[in-house]
Design an enzyme around this catalytic site. Structure first.
Site, PDB file in Angstrom:
ATOM      1  N   GLU A  64       7.038  11.254   5.731  1.00  8.54           N
ATOM      2  CA  GLU A  64       7.533  10.410   6.817  1.00  8.54           C
ATOM      3  C   GLU A  64       7.905  11.231   8.044  1.00  8.54           C
ATOM      4  O   GLU A  64       7.672  10.822   9.174  1.00  8.54           O
ATOM      5  CB  GLU A  64       8.741   9.584   6.350  1.00  8.54           C
ATOM      6  CG  GLU A  64       8.375   8.482   5.361  1.00  8.54           C
ATOM      7  CD  GLU A  64       7.412   7.453   5.951  1.00  8.54           C
ATOM      8  OE1 GLU A  64       7.343   7.335   7.187  1.00  8.54           O
ATOM      9  OE2 GLU A  64       6.720   6.770   5.179  1.00  8.54           O
ATOM     10  N   CYS A 220      -4.621  -4.319  13.027  1.00 10.02           N
ATOM     11  CA  CYS A 220      -3.902  -4.865  14.183  1.00 10.02           C
ATOM     12  C   CYS A 220      -3.590  -3.711  15.140  1.00 10.02           C
ATOM     13  O   CYS A 220      -2.444  -3.420  15.445  1.00 10.02           O
ATOM     14  CB  CYS A 220      -2.626  -5.562  13.702  1.00 10.02           C
ATOM     15  SG  CYS A 220      -1.890  -6.604  14.961  1.00 10.02           S
ATOM     16  N   CYS A 227      -9.053  -9.091  14.536  1.00  9.05           N
ATOM     17  CA  CYS A 227      -8.423 -10.310  14.017  1.00  9.05           C
ATOM     18  C   CYS A 227      -9.320 -11.023  13.008  1.00  9.05           C
ATOM     19  O   CYS A 227      -8.823 -11.623  12.054  1.00  9.05           O
ATOM     20  CB  CYS A 227      -8.081 -11.250  15.157  1.00  9.05           C
ATOM     21  SG  CYS A 227      -6.893 -10.537  16.292  1.00  9.05           S
ATOM     22  N   CYS A 230      -8.556  -9.893   9.608  1.00 11.40           N
ATOM     23  CA  CYS A 230      -7.133  -9.726   9.311  1.00 11.40           C
ATOM     24  C   CYS A 230      -6.687 -10.631   8.156  1.00 11.40           C
ATOM     25  O   CYS A 230      -6.930 -11.839   8.188  1.00 11.40           O
ATOM     26  CB  CYS A 230      -6.320 -10.039  10.561  1.00 11.40           C
ATOM     27  SG  CYS A 230      -4.559  -9.960  10.257  1.00 11.40           S
ATOM     28  N   CYS A 236      -0.563 -15.975  11.997  1.00 12.49           N
ATOM     29  CA  CYS A 236      -0.368 -15.261  13.264  1.00 12.49           C
ATOM     30  C   CYS A 236      -0.359 -16.210  14.451  1.00 12.49           C
ATOM     31  O   CYS A 236      -1.365 -16.830  14.785  1.00 12.49           O
ATOM     32  CB  CYS A 236      -1.464 -14.211  13.425  1.00 12.49           C
ATOM     33  SG  CYS A 236      -1.296 -13.255  14.933  1.00 12.49           S
TER      34      CYS A 236
END
Ligand code: SF4
Length: 419
Positions: A64, A220, A227, A230, A236
């Site tokens: 991370e 995205c 899209c 997606c 959405c």
């Protein structure tokens, strides 16, 4: 008696997930997609297979920190080398800062490596080597671990059902719920954290959070989101709005299309149909980076085997590029004339070498531009060949002569490699 203060109004329905059935469906669709399409990444393998909880938390933590501001493709190799060299918190705690900087060189934002190591030392010396297990404790006890990193470690390593919000999640959530107010404002960020905590799947929180971030990183995406492919397009609002050209005709959705909704795009910059879903998110204009000029000199001498050697010096242990090595450098005032720049650099080198340096002897090589996060840095590069031996003043910062290969293996910044 005073009138009790009114509770803050809940956000308009259009901008939240209030239907439990929809939340369930979104989790299902997103996780099924993640199981099919997720990228194989070394830290994911470790998070899934490492039985020791402290090692697992450490493995996710390192990934991370490396991934902040840096692309996955770049991080993989650094991550593997790091984990091979320091597979545990204890191993990292014993490393020197010089070793950490050397391995980190090229990843940028160098203080991240240093702080990671300082925090590892703290876990070993003050927490008996035991990683905190919840997001709250991780954030409270580990220096350099903020809300996002704490949530990521706790959900991925320890299965805590807590959401995360990073740049990818901001983009996805703003699009899912047509949030067009400034996405860097505290009010919007708070709203997104609430939403992430509502959405996170309690049986697979780590996978859910990674799936949401992966969706932002691969589908995205900022400029040309895919899209059509997606897995959550039916949830959405931005996608529906693009299809229908206006907010869908549900009464509570229309509610905030008028008036001053704190989460809608500002009235002065309404929905732009040529942008489609990329109307979201929106950010207030960034401050332009600060311009800086620095003169730098590549001092070269013949080493004992005849190969050229170069002088590098160490930067102070705090501030920008702390503790890294560089060619002797001097920040310049803006708008200095070239002659003056050269003279200042010659004076600076003279103090180093304890012998006169003629400004005329400095050979101008060119300029190198490097963008740090908030600084637009121009290095004005000179070189100087030395004949005799030079005795450097030991009272000044540490310095050493290196061959070209040694230079590349040293803890030097990407900017210096460009130089
Ligand atoms: Fe993003 Fe498009 Fe999916 Fe909406 S439909 S979440 S805008 S990729």
């Amino acid at each position: 008696a005073g009138v009790p203060a009114a509770a803050p109004a809940p956000p308009p329905a259009r901008h939240v997930f209030s239907d439990p059935a929809e939340v369930e469906a979104l989790r299902r669709n997103l996780l099924a997609w993640y199981d099919r399409c997720k990228r194989d990444l070394p830290w994911r393998a470790l998070a899934a297979t490492e039985p020791d909880a402290d090692r697992r938390g450490y493995a996710v933590w390192v990934s991370e920190i490396m991934l902040q501001q840096t692309q996955v493709a770049t991080v993989i190799d650094y991550y593997n080398r790091w984990m091979q060299k320091w597979p545990t918190l204890q191993a990292l705690a014993q490393a020197s800062l010089e070793e950490v900087n050397e391995l980190w060189a090229g990843l940028g934002y160098y203080s991240r490596g240093k702080r990671l190591q300082e925090a590892a030392r703290k876990v070993v010396s003050e927490l008996a080597g035991r990683m905190p297990r919840t997001a709250e404790d991780l954030q409270k006890l580990l220096p350099g671990v903020g809300r996002y990193t704490a949530g990521a470690i706790a959900s991925i390593s320890y299965g805590q059902a807590t959401g995360v919000v990073d740049g990818n999640v901001i983009r996805v959530l703003c699009r899912l719920r047509c949030i067009g107010a400034d996405s860097s404002s505290p009010a919007v960020i708070d709203q997104l954290w609430d939403m992430a905590n509502v959405l996170v799947d309690s049986s697979r929180p780590g996978d859910f959070n990674q799936a949401l971030m992966e969706l932002g990183a691969t589908v995205c995406v900022p400029k040309a989101p895919l899209c059509g492919e997606c897995p959550v397009k039916q949830h959405c609002q931005a996608w529906r709005r693009k299809l229908f050209g206006k907010p869908p005709p549900v009464p509570d959705v229309e509610d905030c299309a008028v008036g001053d909704c704190p989460l809608c795009p500002p009235a002065t910059e309404p929905w732009d149909s040529s942008l489609g879903v990329t109307n979201f998110p929106r950010k207030a204009a960034k401050k332009p980076p600060r311009a800086m000029r620095t003169a730098t000199c590549v001092l070269e001498r013949r080493g004992c085997h005849g190969a050229p050697e170069y002088l590098i010096v160490q930067r102070p242990s705090s501030g920008l590029l702390a503790g890294l090595w560089e060619f002797p450098s001097l920040p310049l005032a803006q708008d200095l004339q070239e002659k003056k720049e050269r003279e200042e650099l010659a004076d600076h080198l003279q103090a180093w070498m304890g012998q006169p340096v003629a400004a005329k002897g400095l050979q101008f090589i060119g300029e190198v531009i490097h963008i740090f996060s908030h600084i637009h840095q121009t290095y004005v590069v000179y070189s100087l060949n030395l004949d005799g031996d030079v005795t450097l003043d030991p009272a000044l910062s540490p310095s050493r002569w290196v061959t070209e290969d040694e230079f590349h293996a040293s803890a030097v910044s990407t900017a210096m490699k460009k130089v």
